[in-house]
Design a protein around this motif. Structure first.
Motif, PDB file in Angstrom:
ATOM      1  N   HIS A 259       0.841  -1.204   0.000  1.00  0.00           N
ATOM      2  CA  HIS A 259       0.000   0.000   0.000  1.00  0.00           C
ATOM      3  C   HIS A 259       0.876   1.254   0.000  1.00  0.00           C
ATOM      4  O   HIS A 259       0.597   2.218  -0.734  1.00  0.00           O
ATOM      5  N   GLN A 260       1.911   1.253   0.820  1.00  0.00           N
ATOM      6  CA  GLN A 260       2.804   2.401   0.877  1.00  0.00           C
ATOM      7  C   GLN A 260       3.490   2.633  -0.457  1.00  0.00           C
ATOM      8  O   GLN A 260       3.614   3.781  -0.918  1.00  0.00           O
ATOM      9  N   ARG A 261       3.897   1.541  -1.116  1.00  0.00           N
ATOM     10  CA  ARG A 261       4.537   1.671  -2.421  1.00  0.00           C
ATOM     11  C   ARG A 261       3.544   2.206  -3.452  1.00  0.00           C
ATOM     12  O   ARG A 261       3.905   3.037  -4.299  1.00  0.00           O
ATOM     13  N   LEU A 262       2.317   1.752  -3.381  1.00  0.00           N
ATOM     14  CA  LEU A 262       1.276   2.264  -4.286  1.00  0.00           C
ATOM     15  C   LEU A 262       1.106   3.780  -4.119  1.00  0.00           C
ATOM     16  O   LEU A 262       0.936   4.509  -5.102  1.00  0.00           O
ATOM     17  N   ARG A 263       1.164   4.237  -2.862  1.00  0.00           N
ATOM     18  CA  ARG A 263       1.049   5.673  -2.612  1.00  0.00           C
ATOM     19  C   ARG A 263       2.261   6.418  -3.167  1.00  0.00           C
ATOM     20  O   ARG A 263       2.120   7.468  -3.816  1.00  0.00           O
ATOM     21  N   GLU A 264       3.439   5.882  -2.900  1.00  0.00           N
ATOM     22  CA  GLU A 264       4.667   6.535  -3.355  1.00  0.00           C
ATOM     23  C   GLU A 264       4.714   6.647  -4.872  1.00  0.00           C
ATOM     24  O   GLU A 264       5.259   7.624  -5.409  1.00  0.00           O
ATOM     25  N   GLN A 265       4.179   5.676  -5.558  1.00  0.00           N
ATOM     26  CA  GLN A 265       4.206   5.673  -7.020  1.00  0.00           C
ATOM     27  C   GLN A 265       2.978   6.329  -7.647  1.00  0.00           C
ATOM     28  O   GLN A 265       2.832   6.334  -8.870  1.00  0.00           O
ATOM     29  N   GLY A 266       2.098   6.879  -6.799  1.00  0.00           N
ATOM     30  CA  GLY A 266       0.980   7.666  -7.309  1.00  0.00           C
ATOM     31  C   GLY A 266      -0.210   6.885  -7.817  1.00  0.00           C
ATOM     32  O   GLY A 266      -1.070   7.459  -8.513  1.00  0.00           O
ATOM     33  N   TRP A 267      -0.309   5.625  -7.465  1.00  0.00           N
ATOM     34  CA  TRP A 267      -1.416   4.827  -7.975  1.00  0.00           C
ATOM     35  C   TRP A 267      -2.766   5.301  -7.440  1.00  0.00           C
ATOM     36  O   TRP A 267      -3.782   5.220  -8.147  1.00  0.00           O
ATOM     37  N   TYR A 268      -2.791   5.805  -6.217  1.00  0.00           N
ATOM     38  CA  TYR A 268      -4.055   6.266  -5.630  1.00  0.00           C
ATOM     39  C   TYR A 268      -4.600   7.490  -6.362  1.00  0.00           C
ATOM     40  O   TYR A 268      -5.787   7.806  -6.260  1.00  0.00           O
TER      41      TYR A 268
END
Length: 398
Positions: A259-268
């Motif tokens: 989840h944190q990686r998804l946030r860092e990569q802008g997926w949200y």
């Protein structure tokens, strides 16, 4: 151990193994009335089962001439009398592995079919909550269930059940890939080209990129579709899906670090992307209640067994997938051994058909030299050792 076996037992074991090795069917029929098809000679330098001996004595195929009728009848007789299809010898080979190595295609196919029968029967018994003492089965399938013992019904109070569940959830495992909840509590490590769990299992590797791109093409063959991926990992398949301009792109992911990686990569923040945090077992019932209908679904989780995949497609894909939609899943079942891969691929195809799906397969070459390469350095074990990836595309039976 030799001192634990009587001289009579040792002699009988030698005779059974010898008859199997000679492909002496008449003698073997008599001997199996007295002894087991799974005996081993405790005095032998290299322990071997009758089935291993029968297959190994066929030798390598030369000039296209495979094993004769006596060899085939010997293998079939041993299987009928309880020989275990996936028993391992000292060289870590099953009888089927030997047949494959020697080019004995007929013998190999017999072993594959035996494995399929055993796995299907075990699955049926487990679904019914039956163990060996609850149902009469052929000896071959009883022995096969030793690999994965059936769940037996137990009567426990609600308080006892909660205590058992808490103990399971709190257990510390040397290998967190053996339990999904333990994996979700574990620490992940993103390294160049690989994602590792805290037990050094490779969760995903970049050599899978071509496979993932093809999966994305199969479930999202044109722009404007509604698709879902379960298990983000390194994001390889989700990145590939984005290149096909989906109208809706659902991602289900349960691990907090991902989840944190998804946030860092802008997926949200990506348009039309919907991130669902949690295990699919908890997320999907809500999507079903909301009436979500998808054109494509892909499944690639970690630390879950085949039973979870079967539940996924038989309980949820049938409710979420559009009538003309496509369902794909990462086919890594038994990919560390060719015979296991062949067996579990066929078992999955049969179970999918029973759930209402037709399956087509596309063979993809994995990168040459992958097995034994330096890519596996630092990992607990290679999860892929075979040459061909069989990519499944599933559609509803029409």
């Amino acid at each position: 151990m030799a001192d634990q076996a009587s001289e009579e037992d040792i002699l009988l074991a030698k005779r059974i193994i010898g008859a199997a090795e000679r492909h002496d069917v008449p003698a073997l029929k008599v001997l199996l009335k007295e002894g087991s098809a799974n005996v081993q000679d405790p005095t032998a330098t290299v322990a071997t089962s009758p089935l291993h001996a029968a297959v190994a004595s066929c030798g390598k195929v030369e000039d296209g001439k495979e094993a004769g009728d006596d060899a085939i009848k010997t293998v079939e007789l041993l299987l009928e009398n309880g020989a275990i299809w996936n028993d391992l010898n000292k060289e870590d080979e099953t009888p089927g592995c030997i047949a494959l190595r020697f080019g004995q295609k007929l013998i190999y196919q017999i072993m594959v079919e035996a494995g399929i029968r055993a796995e299907l029967l075990f699955s049926k018994m487990e679904a019914l909550g039956l163990g060996d003492n609850d149902i009469e089965v052929e000896e071959e399938d009883e022995e096969a269930s030793e690999e994965q013992p059936a769940v037996k019904k137990q009567k426990v109070s609600e308080k006892e059940a909660q205590a058992i569940q808490q103990a399971v959830e709190e257990k510390v495992l040397d290998d967190v890939s053996l339990d999904n909840k333990a994996y979700l509590r574990s620490q992940l490590r993103y390294k160049p080209g690989i994602l590792l769990d805290e037990s050094d299992n490779a969760v995903m590797m970049d050599w899978e990129t071509q496979i993932m791109q093809r999966h994305a093409e199969t479930i999202c063959p044109k722009p404007g579709l509604k698709v879902m991926n379960v298990g983000h990992g390194m994001g390889i398949v989700d990145t590939a899906i984005q290149t096909h301009d989906p109208a809706e792109h659902h991602i289900i992911e349960a691990h907090p670090q991902v989840h944190q990686r998804l946030r860092e990569q802008g997926w949200y923040n990506k348009p039309n992307v919907h991130i669902h945090e949690g295990r699919w077992q908890d997320v999907l019932p809500t999507l079903v209640e909301q009436g979500v209908v998808l054109d494509g679904i892909y499944y690639d989780t970690f630390a879950e067994d085949y039973k979870a995949l079967k539940e996924f497609f038989s309980e949820y894909v049938i409710q979420l997938l559009a009538p003309d939609g496509k369902f794909g899943w990462y086919n890594g079942l038994g990919a560390d051994r060719q015979i296991c891969y062949d067996i579990y691929t066929k078992v999955a195809e049969i179970d999918l058909y029973e759930a209402g799906f037709d399956t087509t397969w596309e063979d993809i070459d994995v990168p040459s030299g992958l097995h034994g390469s330096k890519q596996w350095e630092g990992t607990r074990r290679p999860y892929w050792t075979i040459d061909i990836y069989r990519l499944p595309v599933n559609t509803f039976v029409t």
